[in-house]
Design an enzyme around this catalytic site. Structure first.
Site, PDB file in Angstrom:
ATOM      1  CG  ASP A  81      -3.010  -3.655   7.720  1.00  0.00           C
ATOM      2  OD1 ASP A  81      -2.537  -2.569   7.323  1.00  0.00           O
ATOM      3  OD2 ASP A  81      -4.226  -3.909   7.732  1.00  0.00           O
ATOM      4  CD  GLU A  82      -0.369  -8.711   4.237  1.00  0.00           C
ATOM      5  OE1 GLU A  82      -1.360  -9.156   3.643  1.00  0.00           O
ATOM      6  OE2 GLU A  82       0.173  -7.612   3.946  1.00  0.00           O
ATOM      7  CE  LYS A  84       1.776  -4.928   1.560  1.00  0.00           C
ATOM      8  NZ  LYS A  84       0.827  -5.186   2.669  1.00  0.00           N
ATOM      9  N   GLY A 108      -0.602   1.906   3.943  1.00  0.00           N
ATOM     10  CA  GLY A 108       0.155   2.492   5.048  1.00  0.00           C
ATOM     11  C   GLY A 108       1.279   1.575   5.463  1.00  0.00           C
ATOM     12  CG  HIS A 109       3.854  -0.003   3.330  1.00  0.00           C
ATOM     13  ND1 HIS A 109       4.349  -0.242   2.074  1.00  0.00           N
ATOM     14  CD2 HIS A 109       2.700  -0.710   3.416  1.00  0.00           C
ATOM     15  CE1 HIS A 109       3.525  -1.055   1.427  1.00  0.00           C
ATOM     16  NE2 HIS A 109       2.525  -1.344   2.228  1.00  0.00           N
ATOM     17  NE  ARG A 212     -12.865   4.931 -22.852  1.00  0.00           N
ATOM     18  CZ  ARG A 212     -13.793   4.000 -22.641  1.00  0.00           C
ATOM     19  NH1 ARG A 212     -13.515   2.940 -21.890  1.00  0.00           N
ATOM     20  NH2 ARG A 212     -14.993   4.124 -23.174  1.00  0.00           N
ATOM     21  CD  GLN A 292      -3.810  -1.121  -1.139  1.00  0.00           C
ATOM     22  OE1 GLN A 292      -3.525  -1.237  -2.319  1.00  0.00           O
ATOM     23  NE2 GLN A 292      -3.534  -0.029  -0.472  1.00  0.00           N
ATOM     24  CE  LYS A 399       2.834  -6.634  13.945  1.00  0.00           C
ATOM     25  NZ  LYS A 399       1.641  -5.856  14.285  1.00  0.00           N
TER      26      LYS A 399
END
Length: 441
Positions: A81-82, A84, A108-109, A212, A292, A399
């Site tokens: 959540d930076e 990206k 989530g972007h 597998r 992430q 931010k």
């Protein structure tokens, strides 16, 4: 300073040397804009001729962005959540391909187009709003087809063309609805020690991949064997979880549904290993979008409160099938404060009204789940650790404006044990991290 993102070159790597003072430095921090900074704003001011404005010379900033290597990456430096997605959207205009290499719909972007319309992306790479960009979903991604088609339909209905612009790796693993059910059942089993996942089925899908018996996108081309493979997965889940309902009718419904999905997905399926490596040979520029962040990495994060993939630099090569030698610049995205979603250690967390103030000022609510994020001060010790692992060539600070109204800003600069012994790196042991928090860090 609205919608501020600073793109700063780390020439001297200031995070490489440990600080000798205290567990944390508390006190006012006087913020000063570095000289070599590009300020990227989604909504540029009227006086700005380009969406990329620069402190100093505009040409200097543009050359910095345009000088990014042929294969570059954008990765998170904290617990996700930076911001990206915003940076990838801005940089995508300088790249031919934007690729996802790991994770799934748990990423989530949030990005905005030129008209200010909001797009919440989960599987589709954030370069999709740039018309000339090809978006690749690599082999390291786990793909939930109902979610992918929902995203594509939403983009198309808002005037964003996806036809011929999205490729899905034939080696990517399929994430089914039952994986999400299993995710929730497993969280319930864990009771007080639950991980706090998004319940999007990521962990169960990667589990099937690792043992597998997973199903890959290429399996959709062979509907004669697909039902047997799906039956194995569903039967395993039913045997493992008492609350999992499975019978012949469930298998039949799923097979019929995925026959339709297979037809619709066929134009998107590609050998993306070949596509990406041919693009590299043709000198096309590729931007890798991480999901992430490093502190959620399955190996390097706050295990077990992590994701199930490798969102650090190593995941790029394994998630796209490219050689390490072709990977160049890596941009680490870091928020001016720290947030995390779900359970797990958080040494600089601010509890009570202080955390609430940051949360609402920064609108810290999950893109994927809507959950309120836990908020805290910027953790320099964790950031230094992320820089060591990834070898970032640049950091993108986001931010910063959220902190504008605070009378005092605090930073976490180092860790030490309860007896005062300094800790040189980020601890692997969960108990050590909890003790750090307990001793007032």
């Amino acid at each position: 300073m609205n919608n501020l993102s600073s793109f700063t070159t780390l020439d001297s790597n200031p995070l490489s040397k440990p600080r000798s003072f205290g567990p944390y430095l508390h006190g006012p921090i006087h913020l000063q804009r570095p000289r070599n900074v590009v300020v990227c704003s989604v909504k540029p001011s009227i006086a700005t001729p380009s969406p990329l404005s620069v402190s100093g010379s505009p040409n200097q900033g543009l050359s910095r962005i345009e000088s990014l290597t042929q294969v570059s990456g954008v990765l998170g430096c904290q617990w996700g959540d930076e911001g990206k997605g915003k940076l990838v959207d801005i940089l995508a205009q300088h790249f031919d391909i934007v690729a996802r290499c790991q994770g799934g719909a748990n990423a989530g972007h949030t990005i905005y187009n030129a008209e200010g319309k909001k797009f919440a992306l989960h599987l589709v790479p954030s370069g999709i709003l740039n018309e000339e960009t090809l978006c690749v979903i690599g082999n390291g991604v786990v793909v939930h087809l109902p979610g992918l088609f929902k995203e594509i339909d939403g983009l198309e209905s808002n005037g964003v063309s996806c036809k011929g612009r999205i490729l899905v790796s034939d080696r990517a693993h399929l994430l089914f609805d039952f994986h999400q059910v299993v995710d929730g059942l497993r969280e319930s089993e864990l009771a007080k020690s639950f991980i706090g996942t998004t319940k999007r089925g990521i962990g169960p899908c990667y589990s099937n991949k690792v043992i597998r018996n997973g199903i890959r996108v290429s399996d959709l081309r062979y509907m004669d064997t697909f039902p047997q493979k799906l039956d194995v997965l569903l039967s395993d889940a039913a045997a493992r979880f008492r609350g999992f309902d499975y019978g012949p009718h469930v298998l039949k419904e799923e097979v019929e549904k995925y026959k339709r999905f297979a037809e619709r997905l066929e134009p998107f399926i590609a050998d993306t290993v070949l596509v990406v490596n041919e693009a590299i040979s043709e000198k096309k520029k590729i931007l890798v979008e991480g999901g992430q962040a490093t502190m959620l990495d399955i190996d390097f994060g706050t295990y077990p409160f992590v994701t199930s993939s490798s969102p650090s630099a190593g995941g790029i090569c394994t998630g796209l099938g490219i050689a390490p030698r072709v990977l160049g610049d890596l941009v680490g995205v870091v928020k001016a404060y720290t947030t995390r979603v779900g359970s797990g250690p958080f040494p600089t967390e601010i509890l009570g009204k202080g955390g609430d103030l940051l949360r609402f000022a920064g609108q810290e609510f999950g893109t994927t789940t809507g959950r309120p994020r836990r908020c805290g001060w910027l953790d320099i010790a964790a950031l230094r650790y992320c820089c060591q692992i990834n070898g970032f060539s640049s950091l993108n600070l986001t931010k910063l404006d959220v902190l504008s109204d605070l009378p005092e800003i605090q930073l976490g600069v180092a860790y030490k044990k309860t007896d005062g012994t300094p800790i040189r790196s980020f601890p692997a042991d969960l108990r050590d991290l909890e003790q750090l928090k307990a001793c007032g860090i």
